[in-house]
Design a protein around this motif. Sequence first.
Motif, mmCIF file in Angstrom:
data_model
loop_
_atom_site.group_PDB
_atom_site.id
_atom_site.type_symbol
_atom_site.label_atom_id
_atom_site.label_comp_id
_atom_site.label_asym_id
_atom_site.label_seq_id
_atom_site.Cartn_x
_atom_site.Cartn_y
_atom_site.Cartn_z
ATOM 1 N N THR A 170 0.844 -1.182 0.000
ATOM 2 C CA THR A 170 0.000 0.000 0.000
ATOM 3 C C THR A 170 0.886 1.241 0.000
ATOM 4 O O THR A 170 1.792 1.364 0.821
ATOM 5 C CB THR A 170 -0.917 0.003 1.232
ATOM 6 O OG1 THR A 170 -1.688 -1.210 1.212
ATOM 7 C CG2 THR A 170 -1.855 1.191 1.226
ATOM 8 N N VAL A 171 0.603 2.147 -0.929
ATOM 9 C CA VAL A 171 1.356 3.394 -1.038
ATOM 10 C C VAL A 171 0.376 4.543 -0.917
ATOM 11 O O VAL A 171 -0.560 4.644 -1.714
ATOM 12 C CB VAL A 171 2.118 3.485 -2.375
ATOM 13 C CG1 VAL A 171 2.861 4.809 -2.486
ATOM 14 C CG2 VAL A 171 3.068 2.313 -2.532
ATOM 15 N N ASN A 172 0.570 5.367 0.084
ATOM 16 C CA ASN A 172 -0.298 6.525 0.315
ATOM 17 C C ASN A 172 -1.774 6.132 0.315
ATOM 18 O O ASN A 172 -2.625 6.824 -0.237
ATOM 19 C CB ASN A 172 -0.031 7.622 -0.711
ATOM 20 C CG ASN A 172 1.367 8.189 -0.616
ATOM 21 O OD1 ASN A 172 2.037 8.067 0.407
ATOM 22 N ND2 ASN A 172 1.830 8.810 -1.679
ATOM 23 N N PRO B 257 10.465 -6.950 -11.121
ATOM 24 C CA PRO B 257 11.191 -8.020 -10.423
ATOM 25 C C PRO B 257 11.366 -7.674 -8.946
ATOM 26 O O PRO B 257 11.446 -6.504 -8.582
ATOM 27 C CB PRO B 257 12.549 -8.052 -11.138
ATOM 28 C CG PRO B 257 12.328 -7.386 -12.450
ATOM 29 C CD PRO B 257 11.225 -6.393 -12.234
ATOM 30 N N THR B 258 11.444 -8.684 -8.108
ATOM 31 C CA THR B 258 11.519 -8.453 -6.664
ATOM 32 C C THR B 258 12.813 -7.784 -6.237
ATOM 33 O O THR B 258 12.873 -7.213 -5.163
ATOM 34 C CB THR B 258 11.364 -9.774 -5.888
ATOM 35 O OG1 THR B 258 12.350 -10.692 -6.334
ATOM 36 C CG2 THR B 258 9.974 -10.361 -6.090
ATOM 37 N N ILE C 216 8.527 6.549 4.289
ATOM 38 C CA ILE C 216 8.125 5.859 5.511
ATOM 39 C C ILE C 216 7.567 4.491 5.133
ATOM 40 O O ILE C 216 6.636 4.394 4.343
ATOM 41 C CB ILE C 216 7.052 6.661 6.286
ATOM 42 C CG1 ILE C 216 7.492 8.105 6.513
ATOM 43 C CG2 ILE C 216 6.703 5.960 7.595
ATOM 44 C CD1 ILE C 216 8.726 8.266 7.344
ATOM 45 N N VAL C 217 8.158 3.432 5.684
ATOM 46 C CA VAL C 217 7.682 2.060 5.448
ATOM 47 C C VAL C 217 7.301 1.477 6.800
ATOM 48 O O VAL C 217 8.150 1.357 7.687
ATOM 49 C CB VAL C 217 8.748 1.186 4.768
ATOM 50 C CG1 VAL C 217 8.251 -0.247 4.627
ATOM 51 C CG2 VAL C 217 9.126 1.750 3.405
ATOM 52 N N ASN C 218 6.020 1.161 6.942
ATOM 53 C CA ASN C 218 5.505 0.604 8.201
ATOM 54 C C ASN C 218 5.919 1.436 9.409
ATOM 55 O O ASN C 218 6.308 0.918 10.447
ATOM 56 C CB ASN C 218 5.957 -0.849 8.372
ATOM 57 C CG ASN C 218 5.394 -1.754 7.306
ATOM 58 O OD1 ASN C 218 4.300 -1.522 6.793
ATOM 59 N ND2 ASN C 218 6.132 -2.780 6.958
ATOM 60 N N GLY C 219 5.857 2.766 9.240
ATOM 61 C CA GLY C 219 6.129 3.680 10.343
ATOM 62 C C GLY C 219 7.587 4.012 10.581
ATOM 63 O O GLY C 219 7.906 4.752 11.502
ATOM 64 N N THR D 38 10.987 -7.371 -0.486
ATOM 65 C CA THR D 38 10.948 -7.351 0.973
ATOM 66 C C THR D 38 9.731 -6.622 1.514
ATOM 67 O O THR D 38 9.594 -6.469 2.725
ATOM 68 C CB THR D 38 12.216 -6.684 1.545
ATOM 69 O OG1 THR D 38 12.234 -5.299 1.173
ATOM 70 C CG2 THR D 38 13.477 -7.372 1.044
ATOM 71 N N LEU D 39 8.854 -6.182 0.633
ATOM 72 C CA LEU D 39 7.770 -5.281 1.042
ATOM 73 C C LEU D 39 6.366 -5.867 0.958
ATOM 74 O O LEU D 39 5.391 -5.122 1.037
ATOM 75 C CB LEU D 39 7.827 -4.002 0.208
ATOM 76 C CG LEU D 39 9.081 -3.168 0.386
ATOM 77 C CD1 LEU D 39 9.101 -2.028 -0.617
ATOM 78 C CD2 LEU D 39 9.175 -2.635 1.807
#
Length: 73
Positions: free
Chosen positions: A4-6, A15-16, A49-52, A64-65
């Motif tokens: 989820t972005v914004n 690709p990962t 910000i990723v997961n706070g 990894t996301l």
Amino acid sequence: MKLTVNGVTYSPSRPTDHSLLDWLREDLDLVGAKNGCDKKGACGACTVIVNGTAVRSCQVQLGTLDGAHVETI
């Protein structure tokens, strides 16, 4: 894989091992995070910000996301 972005959920087709920074800029056209140091992780211009937690998006791989929440300008 979904993230989820914004507040909007996406399923990236990249690709990962693709960087979060490139995906945000190239696929979502969210260009607030900058590539200021050639993806060396030194300048912080790509911080989101990723997961706070503040992270340098040039150093984070999409793989990894899964399930992450990303906030960016």
